[in-house]
Write an enzyme that holds these catalytic residues in place. Structure first.
Site, PDB file in Angstrom:
ATOM      1  N   ALA A  83       0.829  -1.202   0.000  1.00 33.06           N
ATOM      2  CA  ALA A  83       0.000   0.000   0.000  1.00 33.06           C
ATOM      3  C   ALA A  83       0.867   1.257   0.000  1.00 33.06           C
ATOM      4  CB  ALA A  83      -0.925  -0.001   1.214  1.00 33.06           C
ATOM      5  N   ARG A  84       0.267   2.367  -0.441  1.00 32.27           N
ATOM      6  CA  ARG A  84       1.039   3.587  -0.674  1.00 32.27           C
ATOM      7  C   ARG A  84       1.665   4.154   0.592  1.00 32.27           C
ATOM      8  NH1 ARG A  84      -3.102   6.401  -5.062  1.00 32.27           N
ATOM      9  NH2 ARG A  84      -2.431   5.122  -6.843  1.00 32.27           N
ATOM     10  N   ASP A  85       0.937   4.138   1.696  1.00 29.33           N
ATOM     11  CA  ASP A  85       1.505   4.702   2.919  1.00 29.33           C
ATOM     12  C   ASP A  85       2.707   3.895   3.390  1.00 29.33           C
ATOM     13  OD1 ASP A  85      -0.222   2.569   3.509  1.00 29.33           O
ATOM     14  OD2 ASP A  85      -0.760   3.371   5.478  1.00 29.33           O
ATOM     15  N   ARG A 142      -5.989   6.170   1.158  1.00 30.40           N
ATOM     16  CA  ARG A 142      -6.883   5.759   0.071  1.00 30.40           C
ATOM     17  C   ARG A 142      -6.340   4.547  -0.665  1.00 30.40           C
ATOM     18  NH1 ARG A 142      -6.855   6.521  -5.295  1.00 30.40           N
ATOM     19  NH2 ARG A 142      -5.353   8.249  -5.298  1.00 30.40           N
TER      20      ARG A 142
END
Length: 546
Positions: A269-271, A368
């Site tokens: 995931a991006r985070d 998101r």
């Protein structure tokens, strides 16, 4: 555009106003990747599986009802665009292709070939708007204030960028669809008008903002070598499609050193990817330009050209040969999970005010899920347009007397002003990048708030110059007024949240704390921002994320 079409279809007369070109500004036109929807065209799928992934990505802060409506209604919107001939990529047998994007449990994301997804969606909607009776389009209109009439929003005031004239619009309802806050940061992936002016309009009208501390940084924004005429966030689909490897200065893959489990499939995931890349940089293992290497050197040339198509030639024109060299990437401000707090009909707490798209808070929680942005813009746009149309039928409109103060502000000028406002905006961006970026501390956030207060003093009492055509200094003044207010909202909520969760990472509070499984709200009382708290709205379907 989705809201305007929905409102017109329900019989309302709609003005679609944009401070730039209709359908050619904002974030959608910049989006070159994928759109998430549980079509099930590649493998069996259902919106409940999409919701489970959305809730997981949101790190416990998603408003479950808002997240559910995005996932449940997303396939309908994608099929509607397909009927309007948007051009979704298809397999030889005619099925819509779906890519397996990071954070999803299966292939779920549709796209248009060769990085054209956002422009294709925008063009399709723009064509429908042009053909739709009942929608009046006004470009180059900078809205500076919402007008209140008997406690409800009854219109808006602004000025024409093209000639400087003050404009008053009387309306039974107003929909804010102004996108996010990426312009607050020096390195960002969206259009230059994404400075949070909708958030500031909402605050000054009495609406409540929520989750403002959660700014998503796209982990592999292009950093080096120089790339001209191409989107800095273009690398993600090729990374998970071709297996692009993220390497540190030792040319070693490192994502799994930070608790990730990336093996073969590139779906962190991006985070988490952002955290890993910046941690390597801070440890002295970053690439020369201050990021990480992204390498496709292990991918055969024929496979690269098959996947990239004409993009290979554009890269070559920039001096980039992926078969012989890695490129450097680093996190770049990309999306904002926070925004206006709304109900199920997209209505703010101020009657007559609605919101749609990225400016809506709650659906994405603290982070998101990849591919959800355009989906929520379509879904929330349709809901907001219908709700606003229903409200407008019976609502009272604002009057010139209601708008008097706002008209004075929009038309005011301060010819004696000499401050270089574009320079102040650049300094604000530096403040946010340095102290309100992906890694935060109490000392840095306090320093940012103090510096923002000093910049506010540079704003002056009114916009410089005179009302004339394309006065950029005047536009900068109104932009800076909004950006300072929204930047303070982000910094104050980030200082208040004493934990790390999703896109909000505190060096001094590195753990996620269960007592902080709450929303933070922001309201404006006089000239002061007040931070509050609100419970997270969960539902039985939230168990899907466990």
């Amino acid at each position: 555009m989705a809201a305007a079409l929905a409102g017109a279809n329900d019989g309302a007369r709609v003005i679609l106003a944009d401070r730039s070109l209709i359908g050619r500004s904002g974030a959608t036109i910049m989006a070159q990747m994928t759109v998430a929807a549980a079509l099930g065209s590649e493998v069996p799928d259902d919106w409940t599986h999409h919701l489970a992934d959305t809730l997981t990505a949101g790190r416990g802060l998603c408003d479950a009802d808002l997240a559910q409506v995005v996932c449940e209604r997303g396939p309908t919107e994608i099929r509607q665009l397909d009927a309007w001939q948007v051009g979704w990529a298809r397999d030889p047998d005619g099925r819509i292709k779906q890519a397996h994007a990071p954070g999803h449990d299966r292939p779920r994301c549709v796209y248009v070939d060769f990085l054209a997804t956002g422009p294709a969606v925008a063009k399709t909607l723009r064509t429908r708007v042009l053909r739709r009776d009942g929608v009046t389009r006004i470009g180059d209109l900078c809205v500076t204030e919402l007008v209140l009439h008997n406690g409800a929003v009854g219109g808006a005031v602004g000025f024409s960028v093209a000639d400087g004239r003050t404009v008053f619009v009387s309306a039974g309802a107003v929909v804010l669809a102004t996108g996010g806050v990426t312009r607050l940061y020096r390195r960002n992936s969206a259009s230059a008008n994404m400075g949070g002016d909708g958030h500031a309009l909402a605050l000054r009208a009495g609406a409540e903002l929520m989750d403002m501390e959660f700014v998503q940084f796209f982990p592999i924004g292009h950093l080096a070598p120089r790339l001209v005429g191409m989107d800095p966030i273009m690398w993600d689909p090729f990374r998970y499609k071709l297996g692009g490897r993220l390497l540190n200065s030792e040319f070693r893959e490192f994502l799994n050193d930070y608790g990730n489990q990336e093996s073969g499939r590139y779906n962190v995931a991006r985070d988490r990817a952002t955290h890993a890349i910046l941690s390597e940089v801070r440890a002295g293992r970053g690439s020369p330009a201050g990021g990480a290497y992204l390498s496709f050197q292990h991918v055969p040339t024929a496979q690269l050209r098959s996947a990239f198509g004409p993009v290979i030639d554009k890269l070559a024109a920039n001096g980039i040969d992926l078969t012989h060299m890695p490129i450097e990437v680093a996190p770049i401000a990309h999306y904002h999970m926070g925004g206006v707090r709304v109900d199920a009909g997209m209505g703010a707490r101020v009657a007559g005010l609605f919101a749609a798209g990225e400016i809506v808070a709650g659906a994405n929680g603290a982070n998101r899920l990849s591919g959800n942005a355009i989906t929520e813009a379509l879904v929330f746009g349709r809901i907001a347009g219908r709700s606003a149309a229903e409200r407008a039928v019976a609502a009272e409109r604002g009057t010139l007397s209601d708008a008097a103060a706002a008209l004075d502000c929009a038309g005011a000028s301060n010819p004696a002003a000499t401050t270089n406002l574009s320079g102040v905006i650049a300094e604000l961006q530096s403040v946010m990048a340095e102290d309100v970026g992906p890694f935060r501390t109490a000392a840095g956030l306090a320093r940012a708030l103090a510096r923002l207060a000093m910049l506010r003093a540079d704003l002056g009492e009114g916009p410089p110059g005179h009302q004339g055509p394309y006065d950029m200094a005047r536009l900068d003044w109104f932009d800076l007024r909004s950006m300072l207010l929204v930047a303070e909202s982000v910094a104050r909520t980030a200082l208040s949240r004493q934990e790390s969760r999703g896109a909000h990472q505190r060096d001094d509070f590195p753990d996620t704390a269960e007592p902080w499984a709450i929303h933070q709200t922001v309201s404006l009382f006089g000239d002061a921002l007040v931070v509050g708290r609100a419970p997270v709205h969960v539902s039985p379907l939230s168990e899907l994320a466990s």
